[in-house]
Design a protein around this motif. Sequence first.
Motif, mmCIF file in Angstrom:
data_model
loop_
_atom_site.group_PDB
_atom_site.id
_atom_site.type_symbol
_atom_site.label_atom_id
_atom_site.label_comp_id
_atom_site.label_asym_id
_atom_site.label_seq_id
_atom_site.Cartn_x
_atom_site.Cartn_y
_atom_site.Cartn_z
ATOM 1 N N GLN A 211 -15.275 -12.390 8.679
ATOM 2 C CA GLN A 211 -16.424 -12.784 7.859
ATOM 3 C C GLN A 211 -16.037 -13.796 6.791
ATOM 4 N N VAL A 212 -14.909 -13.586 6.138
ATOM 5 C CA VAL A 212 -14.467 -14.517 5.094
ATOM 6 C C VAL A 212 -14.128 -15.870 5.693
ATOM 7 N N VAL A 213 -13.420 -15.871 6.815
ATOM 8 C CA VAL A 213 -13.048 -17.136 7.455
ATOM 9 C C VAL A 213 -14.295 -17.905 7.870
ATOM 10 N N ARG A 214 -15.277 -17.221 8.410
ATOM 11 C CA ARG A 214 -16.530 -17.883 8.812
ATOM 12 C C ARG A 214 -17.274 -18.493 7.623
ATOM 13 N N SER A 215 -17.155 -17.878 6.460
ATOM 14 C CA SER A 215 -17.899 -18.346 5.288
ATOM 15 C C SER A 215 -17.206 -19.498 4.543
ATOM 16 N N MET A 216 -15.978 -19.837 4.911
ATOM 17 C CA MET A 216 -15.235 -20.884 4.202
ATOM 18 C C MET A 216 -15.747 -22.271 4.587
ATOM 19 N N ALA A 217 -15.763 -23.164 3.604
ATOM 20 C CA ALA A 217 -16.250 -24.536 3.820
ATOM 21 C C ALA A 217 -15.293 -25.311 4.728
ATOM 22 N N ARG A 218 -15.860 -26.053 5.669
ATOM 23 C CA ARG A 218 -15.062 -26.835 6.621
ATOM 24 C C ARG A 218 -14.820 -28.244 6.093
ATOM 25 N N ARG A 219 -13.872 -28.912 6.719
ATOM 26 C CA ARG A 219 -13.539 -30.317 6.446
ATOM 27 C C ARG A 219 -13.264 -30.594 4.967
ATOM 28 N N LYS A 220 -12.503 -29.714 4.353
ATOM 29 C CA LYS A 220 -12.084 -29.894 2.969
ATOM 30 C C LYS A 220 -10.584 -30.140 2.953
ATOM 31 N N ALA A 221 -10.128 -30.777 1.900
ATOM 32 C CA ALA A 221 -8.693 -31.002 1.747
ATOM 33 C C ALA A 221 -7.991 -29.651 1.589
ATOM 34 N N PRO A 222 -6.759 -29.548 2.078
ATOM 35 C CA PRO A 222 -6.035 -28.285 1.894
ATOM 36 C C PRO A 222 -5.797 -28.027 0.410
ATOM 37 N N GLY A 223 -5.657 -26.771 0.067
ATOM 38 C CA GLY A 223 -5.396 -26.394 -1.314
ATOM 39 C C GLY A 223 -3.930 -26.563 -1.667
ATOM 40 N N LEU A 224 -3.520 -25.907 -2.737
ATOM 41 C CA LEU A 224 -2.140 -26.008 -3.210
ATOM 42 C C LEU A 224 -1.141 -25.480 -2.195
ATOM 43 N N ASP A 225 -1.583 -24.609 -1.302
ATOM 44 C CA ASP A 225 -0.682 -24.048 -0.297
ATOM 45 C C ASP A 225 -0.530 -24.956 0.928
ATOM 46 N N GLY A 226 -1.332 -26.018 1.012
ATOM 47 C CA GLY A 226 -1.230 -26.962 2.128
ATOM 48 C C GLY A 226 -1.885 -26.483 3.411
ATOM 49 N N ILE A 227 -2.559 -25.355 3.374
ATOM 50 C CA ILE A 227 -3.170 -24.781 4.574
ATOM 51 C C ILE A 227 -4.641 -25.171 4.630
ATOM 52 N N THR A 228 -5.069 -25.684 5.762
ATOM 53 C CA THR A 228 -6.469 -26.074 5.930
ATOM 54 C C THR A 228 -7.284 -24.900 6.482
ATOM 55 N N ILE A 229 -8.572 -24.966 6.276
ATOM 56 C CA ILE A 229 -9.469 -23.932 6.819
ATOM 57 C C ILE A 229 -9.404 -23.934 8.339
ATOM 58 N N GLU A 230 -9.292 -25.121 8.922
ATOM 59 C CA GLU A 230 -9.229 -25.225 10.383
ATOM 60 C C GLU A 230 -8.004 -24.482 10.935
ATOM 61 N N LEU A 231 -6.888 -24.542 10.219
ATOM 62 C CA LEU A 231 -5.695 -23.817 10.654
ATOM 63 C C LEU A 231 -5.923 -22.314 10.565
ATOM 64 N N VAL A 232 -6.510 -21.862 9.471
ATOM 65 C CA VAL A 232 -6.806 -20.434 9.310
ATOM 66 C C VAL A 232 -7.745 -19.971 10.417
ATOM 67 N N GLU A 233 -8.765 -20.776 10.734
ATOM 68 C CA GLU A 233 -9.688 -20.424 11.819
ATOM 69 C C GLU A 233 -8.959 -20.321 13.154
ATOM 70 N N ALA A 234 -8.074 -21.275 13.426
ATOM 71 C CA ALA A 234 -7.340 -21.269 14.698
ATOM 72 C C ALA A 234 -6.454 -20.025 14.810
ATOM 73 N N ILE A 235 -5.794 -19.672 13.729
ATOM 74 C CA ILE A 235 -4.946 -18.474 13.748
ATOM 75 C C ILE A 235 -5.811 -17.230 13.931
ATOM 76 N N ASN A 236 -6.906 -17.169 13.193
ATOM 77 C CA ASN A 236 -7.775 -15.992 13.290
ATOM 78 C C ASN A 236 -8.406 -15.868 14.670
ATOM 79 N N TRP A 237 -8.737 -16.976 15.293
ATOM 80 C CA TRP A 237 -9.323 -16.938 16.631
ATOM 81 C C TRP A 237 -8.278 -16.567 17.684
ATOM 82 N N GLY A 238 -7.071 -17.169 17.576
ATOM 83 C CA GLY A 238 -6.056 -16.959 18.606
ATOM 84 C C GLY A 238 -5.234 -15.695 18.451
ATOM 85 N N ALA A 239 -4.962 -15.296 17.221
ATOM 86 C CA ALA A 239 -4.114 -14.123 16.982
ATOM 87 C C ALA A 239 -4.513 -13.468 15.660
ATOM 88 N N PRO A 240 -5.656 -12.798 15.624
ATOM 89 C CA PRO A 240 -6.153 -12.228 14.366
ATOM 90 C C PRO A 240 -5.212 -11.205 13.725
#
Length: 112
Positions: free
Chosen positions: A32-61
Amino acid sequence: MKRLTEKNMRVTVAQYGTPNTDSMFTKQEIRQVVRSMARRKAPGLDGITIELVEAINWGAPDILLSIFNKCLDLGLFPYCWKSAKLKLINKPGKDLSDPKAYRPYLSTPNHE
């Protein structure tokens, strides 16, 4: 008072436990949290993009579930998850020399 030697400190730290009363995260909550995150934004201080988090959550939750629950269990979170950039945004029509003419904006990882 007993002097703590390096060995005694290691034993004390190894035996230290915190009573974690928080319930563990579920896959549903993370999804639910991953789905609610804004897409196509610059990565934060950790360098991780939302698209990467989505891919990990989809492929290996279980990976995200394990990471978040281990952080919660230990009470330890990566520093970059707890830090933010402060940006001051000036209020329209205000005297820029007045500190009250600015509004603080904190951008945290993946919220920039």
